[in-house]
Design a protein around this motif. Structure first.
Motif, PDB file in Angstrom:
ATOM      1  N   ASP A 204     106.856  27.132 -21.788  1.00  0.00           N
ATOM      2  CA  ASP A 204     106.599  25.695 -21.616  1.00  0.00           C
ATOM      3  C   ASP A 204     107.585  25.106 -20.603  1.00  0.00           C
ATOM      4  O   ASP A 204     107.185  24.440 -19.649  1.00  0.00           O
TER       5      ASP A 204
ATOM      6  N   HIS B 105      98.919  23.966 -27.072  1.00  0.00           N
ATOM      7  CA  HIS B 105      98.135  23.299 -26.028  1.00  0.00           C
ATOM      8  C   HIS B 105      98.282  24.120 -24.763  1.00  0.00           C
ATOM      9  O   HIS B 105      99.048  25.098 -24.735  1.00  0.00           O
TER      10      HIS B 105
ATOM     11  N   HIS C 225     106.596  23.682 -16.903  1.00  0.00           N
ATOM     12  CA  HIS C 225     106.880  22.286 -16.536  1.00  0.00           C
ATOM     13  C   HIS C 225     107.590  22.273 -15.176  1.00  0.00           C
ATOM     14  O   HIS C 225     107.338  21.434 -14.337  1.00  0.00           O
TER      15      HIS C 225
ATOM     16  N   HIS D 121     101.182  18.606 -19.830  1.00  0.00           N
ATOM     17  CA  HIS D 121     100.093  18.653 -20.819  1.00  0.00           C
ATOM     18  C   HIS D 121     100.076  17.314 -21.516  1.00  0.00           C
ATOM     19  O   HIS D 121     100.962  16.483 -21.287  1.00  0.00           O
TER      20      HIS D 121
ATOM     21  N   ASP E   7     104.675  28.063 -27.040  1.00  0.00           N
ATOM     22  CA  ASP E   7     104.453  26.701 -26.552  1.00  0.00           C
ATOM     23  C   ASP E   7     103.798  26.728 -25.164  1.00  0.00           C
ATOM     24  O   ASP E   7     104.298  27.378 -24.252  1.00  0.00           O
TER      25      ASP E   7
END
Ligand SMILES: [Zn+2]
Length: 406
Positions: free
Chosen positions: A190, A236, A194, A342, A11
């Motif tokens: 991910d 992504h 973040h 994202h 991710d």
């Protein structure tokens, strides 16, 4: 001994990040960017699993206006809780767990920072586990049903578990040398990005740890197979956030009534509007948004070209999108600032996903092209020459690759 086709979902491992960090470059020398699609993991992941665009598989964002069935009717009363309780992350996590259980949701359910007063106006879209048969809204079969039908032994990790647990589970399966197809789910990077953005000591450490774990798992697996064909890919990328937009606060002061005039869902990077108040209200709100400098209105033509023309405007009659690096604070997703995000224009360089393999494969131009490659693996597809016509695709030192194998 058998061949293992290992697919590693990572991710938010964007192409830019994978390239800059030379992510597992020794193990995965065949490398290419892969276009993402508009939206978040909630729409990218179903695309990877089915090979379909969002308007076909029906997944986009977790929240959409409630129809006849209003699953959260009555829950609006929670708005009377004191703010320090109702907005506490742990309270919201517990409550999310409770609601999912009570309503029989098997998918990923999270209230995020959705205000309780607005909750009754919404429906939650990912009610079922998208990794299980029947989990896709549009009824498509996922890659795992293809693998099951192929009769080849396969393994999939549990998206509810941590990367550590999933890597261990894969390792335990791989040493038996039985499984021919495996899908490893990881989301640790991910969460890390973040929190800290794409750079910094914590991120370097997280990447180093994750790469070491992957390398060890692949190294172990290679002892029990004739060949281990590794495909690492993402849904992504990730952009470092530099600006926040308080458009939600400004908009909510204009005096339009939620539920009567409009309904809005403020995701981290886009606001989606519906207009129960009719075309006149829509025209006014659209005119207001056109004059705001925070972001831009997404045209119907763009949505169509991105495969996001949903029937009945299920996910929005009007989309307002922030530029890469901006986030709404507050939004329905985050109350506070986060350092990485994202969900921007899919064409922005920070949005691109990556495709990194240990051997030549077809080069997936976009997320929809990953499914046929995973399907080919269960049909005994041994790969095709790497498409060197694709300028962005690259092959790193084959010597390094050979060294990594042994
Ligand atoms: Zn994310």
């Amino acid at each position: 001994m058998k061949t293992l086709n290992l697919f590693i979902f990572i991710d938010a491992l964007g192409w830019k990040i994978a390239k800059e960090r030379q992510f597992l470059a020794d193990v995965l020398p065949y490398r290419s960017p892969c276009n993402t699609i508009f939206g978040y993991s909630s729409t990218c992941d179903p695309t990877i699993l089915t090979g379909e665009l969002p308007e076909k598989h029906g997944h986009f964002s977790f929240y959409a206006p409630a129809g006849k069935e209003r699953p959260f009717k009555g829950w609006g009363a929670l708005r009377f809780l004191p703010t320090f309780i109702s907005e506490h992350r742990r309270v919201r996590n517990r409550l999310s767990h409770y609601i999912a259980k009570k309503r029989g949701y098997t998918g990923y359910f999270q209230l995020y920072s959705m205000p309780f007063k607005y909750l009754p106006y919404f429906d939650y879209t990912e009610k079922k586990d998208i990794y299980m048969p029947g989990g896709i809204i549009g009824g498509q079969k996922t890659i795992f049903e293809s693998w099951q039908a192929s009769g080849r032994p396969w393994f999939r990790s549990d998206w509810r578990q941590s990367d550590e647990v999933n890597l261990r589970a894969l390792g335990e399966v791989a040493v038996k040398g039985e499984v021919e197809l495996a899908y490893l789910f990881t989301a640790g990077l991910d969460a890390l990005m973040h929190r800290y953005g794409t750079q910094g000591p914590e991120v370097d450490q997280g990447f180093a740890h994750f790469e070491a774990q992957l390398r060890a798992t692949i190294f172990q697996a290679r002892k029990h197979y004739k060949d281990v064909r590794v495909h690492a890919f993402s849904d992504h990328g990730m952009a470092n956030t530099q600006r926040s937009s308080n458009l939600r606060l400004r908009f909510e002061k204009l005096g339009y009534r939620f539920g009567r005039d409009y309904i809005a869902c403020w995701d981290s990077t886009m606001a989606r509007f519906w207009f129960p108040g009719g075309p006149a209200v829509k025209a006014q709100i659209e005119a207001y948004l056109r004059y705001q400098l925070d972001g831009r209105i997404v045209s119907a033509a763009e949505l169509k070209s991105w495969g996001c023309s949903f029937p009945n405007n299920r996910y929005g009659e009007l989309f307002y999108l922030l530029p890469a690096g901006s986030i709404f604070v507050p939004s329905f997703m985050n109350k506070q600032w986060v350092n990485g995000m994202h969900g921007y224009d899919p064409a922005h360089p920070d949005s691109a996903a990556s495709w990194l393999t240990s051997h030549p494969t077809r080069v997936p131009k976009s997320l929809v092209d990953i499914f046929p490659i995973m399907q080919g693996a269960c049909q005994g597809d041994t790969g095709v020459p790497w498409d060197r016509a694709d300028e962005a695709a690259e092959v790193l030192s084959e010597a390094g690759h050979e060294a990594a194998l042994f």
